[in-house]
Design a protein around this motif. Sequence first.
Motif, PDB file in Angstrom:
ATOM      1  N   LEU A  93      26.723 -30.545  10.741  1.00  0.00           N
ATOM      2  CA  LEU A  93      27.177 -29.167  10.851  1.00  0.00           C
ATOM      3  C   LEU A  93      26.265 -28.357  11.757  1.00  0.00           C
ATOM      4  CD1 LEU A  93      27.649 -28.565   7.014  1.00  0.00           C
ATOM      5  CD2 LEU A  93      29.301 -29.542   8.605  1.00  0.00           C
ATOM      6  N   THR A  94      26.866 -27.504  12.572  1.00  0.00           N
ATOM      7  CA  THR A  94      26.082 -26.515  13.295  1.00  0.00           C
ATOM      8  C   THR A  94      25.646 -25.440  12.307  1.00  0.00           C
ATOM      9  OG1 THR A  94      28.010 -25.149  13.796  1.00  0.00           O
ATOM     10  CG2 THR A  94      27.457 -26.906  15.379  1.00  0.00           C
ATOM     11  N   ARG A  95      24.803 -24.532  12.769  1.00  0.00           N
ATOM     12  CA  ARG A  95      24.385 -23.427  11.904  1.00  0.00           C
ATOM     13  C   ARG A  95      25.611 -22.617  11.487  1.00  0.00           C
ATOM     14  NH1 ARG A  95      22.419 -20.256  15.316  1.00  0.00           N
ATOM     15  NH2 ARG A  95      20.344 -21.158  15.549  1.00  0.00           N
ATOM     16  N   PHE A  96      26.517 -22.379  12.429  1.00  0.00           N
ATOM     17  CA  PHE A  96      27.731 -21.622  12.141  1.00  0.00           C
ATOM     18  C   PHE A  96      28.593 -22.357  11.119  1.00  0.00           C
ATOM     19  CE2 PHE A  96      32.132 -20.296  13.254  1.00  0.00           C
ATOM     20  CZ  PHE A  96      32.002 -18.921  13.090  1.00  0.00           C
ATOM     21  N   GLY A  97      28.722 -23.669  11.297  1.00  0.00           N
ATOM     22  CA  GLY A  97      29.504 -24.462  10.347  1.00  0.00           C
ATOM     23  C   GLY A  97      28.878 -24.457   8.966  1.00  0.00           C
ATOM     24  N   ALA A  98      27.546 -24.628   8.907  1.00  0.00           N
ATOM     25  CA  ALA A  98      26.848 -24.630   7.619  1.00  0.00           C
ATOM     26  C   ALA A  98      26.964 -23.270   6.931  1.00  0.00           C
ATOM     27  CB  ALA A  98      25.378 -24.994   7.827  1.00  0.00           C
ATOM     28  N   TYR A  99      26.936 -22.197   7.719  1.00  0.00           N
ATOM     29  CA  TYR A  99      27.081 -20.850   7.156  1.00  0.00           C
ATOM     30  C   TYR A  99      28.441 -20.705   6.484  1.00  0.00           C
ATOM     31  CZ  TYR A  99      27.044 -15.686   7.033  1.00  0.00           C
ATOM     32  OH  TYR A  99      27.076 -14.372   6.640  1.00  0.00           O
ATOM     33  N   VAL A 101      30.269 -23.139   5.304  1.00  0.00           N
ATOM     34  CA  VAL A 101      30.263 -23.976   4.104  1.00  0.00           C
ATOM     35  C   VAL A 101      29.627 -23.207   2.944  1.00  0.00           C
ATOM     36  CG1 VAL A 101      29.254 -26.042   3.058  1.00  0.00           C
ATOM     37  CG2 VAL A 101      30.308 -26.187   5.312  1.00  0.00           C
ATOM     38  N   ALA A 102      28.531 -22.516   3.230  1.00  0.00           N
ATOM     39  CA  ALA A 102      27.882 -21.710   2.187  1.00  0.00           C
ATOM     40  C   ALA A 102      28.817 -20.611   1.693  1.00  0.00           C
ATOM     41  CB  ALA A 102      26.577 -21.112   2.724  1.00  0.00           C
ATOM     42  N   LEU A 103      29.546 -19.974   2.617  1.00  0.00           N
ATOM     43  CA  LEU A 103      30.471 -18.905   2.231  1.00  0.00           C
ATOM     44  C   LEU A 103      31.622 -19.432   1.374  1.00  0.00           C
ATOM     45  CD1 LEU A 103      30.751 -16.900   5.587  1.00  0.00           C
ATOM     46  CD2 LEU A 103      29.510 -16.231   3.526  1.00  0.00           C
ATOM     47  N   ALA A 104      32.012 -20.698   1.614  1.00  0.00           N
ATOM     48  CA  ALA A 104      33.123 -21.287   0.865  1.00  0.00           C
ATOM     49  C   ALA A 104      32.679 -21.863  -0.472  1.00  0.00           C
ATOM     50  CB  ALA A 104      33.790 -22.383   1.696  1.00  0.00           C
ATOM     51  N   GLY A 105      31.383 -21.896  -0.731  1.00  0.00           N
ATOM     52  CA  GLY A 105      30.868 -22.490  -1.954  1.00  0.00           C
ATOM     53  C   GLY A 105      31.094 -21.620  -3.182  1.00  0.00           C
ATOM     54  N   ASP A 106      30.752 -22.170  -4.320  1.00  0.00           N
ATOM     55  CA  ASP A 106      30.914 -21.505  -5.616  1.00  0.00           C
ATOM     56  C   ASP A 106      29.845 -20.426  -5.758  1.00  0.00           C
ATOM     57  OD1 ASP A 106      31.114 -20.714  -8.224  1.00  0.00           O
ATOM     58  OD2 ASP A 106      31.143 -22.732  -9.076  1.00  0.00           O
ATOM     59  N   GLY A 107      30.257 -19.183  -5.636  1.00  0.00           N
ATOM     60  CA  GLY A 107      29.306 -18.070  -5.655  1.00  0.00           C
ATOM     61  C   GLY A 107      28.581 -17.876  -6.967  1.00  0.00           C
ATOM     62  N   VAL A 112      23.982 -21.796  -4.249  1.00  0.00           N
ATOM     63  CA  VAL A 112      24.936 -21.415  -3.201  1.00  0.00           C
ATOM     64  C   VAL A 112      24.568 -20.041  -2.649  1.00  0.00           C
ATOM     65  CG1 VAL A 112      27.350 -20.854  -2.725  1.00  0.00           C
ATOM     66  CG2 VAL A 112      26.788 -22.847  -4.110  1.00  0.00           C
ATOM     67  N   ALA A 113      24.198 -19.128  -3.533  1.00  0.00           N
ATOM     68  CA  ALA A 113      23.770 -17.796  -3.088  1.00  0.00           C
ATOM     69  C   ALA A 113      22.556 -17.901  -2.168  1.00  0.00           C
ATOM     70  CB  ALA A 113      23.443 -16.921  -4.295  1.00  0.00           C
ATOM     71  N   ALA A 114      21.637 -18.806  -2.491  1.00  0.00           N
ATOM     72  CA  ALA A 114      20.462 -19.004  -1.642  1.00  0.00           C
ATOM     73  C   ALA A 114      20.869 -19.529  -0.265  1.00  0.00           C
ATOM     74  CB  ALA A 114      19.494 -19.974  -2.313  1.00  0.00           C
ATOM     75  N   ALA A 115      21.855 -20.427  -0.231  1.00  0.00           N
ATOM     76  CA  ALA A 115      22.338 -20.956   1.043  1.00  0.00           C
ATOM     77  C   ALA A 115      22.993 -19.858   1.869  1.00  0.00           C
ATOM     78  CB  ALA A 115      23.322 -22.099   0.797  1.00  0.00           C
ATOM     79  N   LYS A 116      23.791 -19.012   1.224  1.00  0.00           N
ATOM     80  CA  LYS A 116      24.428 -17.907   1.937  1.00  0.00           C
ATOM     81  C   LYS A 116      23.389 -16.989   2.562  1.00  0.00           C
ATOM     82  CE  LYS A 116      28.617 -17.706  -0.925  1.00  0.00           C
ATOM     83  NZ  LYS A 116      29.424 -16.879  -1.847  1.00  0.00           N
ATOM     84  N   THR A 117      22.363 -16.657   1.779  1.00  0.00           N
ATOM     85  CA  THR A 117      21.315 -15.776   2.289  1.00  0.00           C
ATOM     86  C   THR A 117      20.587 -16.416   3.460  1.00  0.00           C
ATOM     87  OG1 THR A 117      21.003 -14.848   0.072  1.00  0.00           O
ATOM     88  CG2 THR A 117      19.233 -14.511   1.663  1.00  0.00           C
ATOM     89  N   LYS A 122      19.566 -16.577   9.263  1.00  0.00           N
ATOM     90  CA  LYS A 122      19.404 -17.384  10.470  1.00  0.00           C
ATOM     91  C   LYS A 122      20.421 -16.996  11.544  1.00  0.00           C
ATOM     92  CE  LYS A 122      15.936 -20.101   9.653  1.00  0.00           C
ATOM     93  NZ  LYS A 122      14.740 -20.092  10.520  1.00  0.00           N
ATOM     94  N   THR A 123      21.654 -16.733  11.119  1.00  0.00           N
ATOM     95  CA  THR A 123      22.679 -16.318  12.079  1.00  0.00           C
ATOM     96  C   THR A 123      22.323 -14.978  12.701  1.00  0.00           C
ATOM     97  OG1 THR A 123      24.370 -17.529  10.839  1.00  0.00           O
ATOM     98  CG2 THR A 123      25.140 -15.824  12.358  1.00  0.00           C
TER      99      THR A 123
END
Length: 269
Positions: A93-99, A101-107, A112-117, A122-123
């Motif tokens: 995944l690119t950074r954009f793709g990984a971002y 994925v984090a947004l689509a995760g279980d909030g 998952v919240a840590a990944a979103k942050t 980074k973006t």
Amino acid sequence: MDTTLPPDGDNTQGASPFDRIMLLDHNGEERWSARDLQHLMAYERWERFEDVVLRAKETISAAGLDPLDHFRGAAKVIPGGRWGKHQVADYRLTRFGAYHVALAGDGRKPAVAAAKTYFAVKTREAEVAQAPGPDVSNPEGILALAEQYVLAAKELVATKQQLAIAAPKAGKWDAFLNAEGLCGMTELADLLHTDVRTLTGWLVEVDVFRRQTSRNGGNRNMPRKSYQDARQFIVKQETKNGWNFPTAYATAQGIDYVVGLWERRSAAA
């Protein structure tokens, strides 16, 4: 499936665990393994996490972008199997793709919240780095730079406040969820100390469900599309005794919503 990407690197200098699993492709561009993200985002089963990846791809595609620019099929060697290790499907995944994925995760999951942050920050850093910086040789440029810092600080504070609100809810309904993170209507009725017929009938009354008659003449009230789109309910096709029928399940967000409605109903009674 692309297996030509470089093997997992050793990027241990980053302060964040997401930095430590970050890989570099042949062009020195940042990439993340979906399998690595799966563990950091606290998903035990690859099948459930791959669903998150596919939802992220759909979101990117709906925005008019090519998912292949951000999600590449790959292979990863993991421990296990007859010879002590075996190869499994993965994505790079690119950074954009990984971002996304984090947004689509279980909030509900703090991980998952840590990944979103992390990926939001980074973006933002990448956007600022790519944008021409203000000319700090004059007062106007200094003011513009200060405003950029204030904006970034406000975004970070807002994100932390959202996480603080969400954190107490994380895992609140875990005891009522099955292995797929879903709750059947019978279990939800038990949670509310009622029966399933009363529950689904009431959900029709408050316009969360729509009334639906099954082929054998019975009622199989199902959630409205808007609540499915909001991922509060999921409808699955199931088979029993040769009959195919839809079955409604509530997600953790759906449980939260229904319990809130039920409590307001009880208070008004």
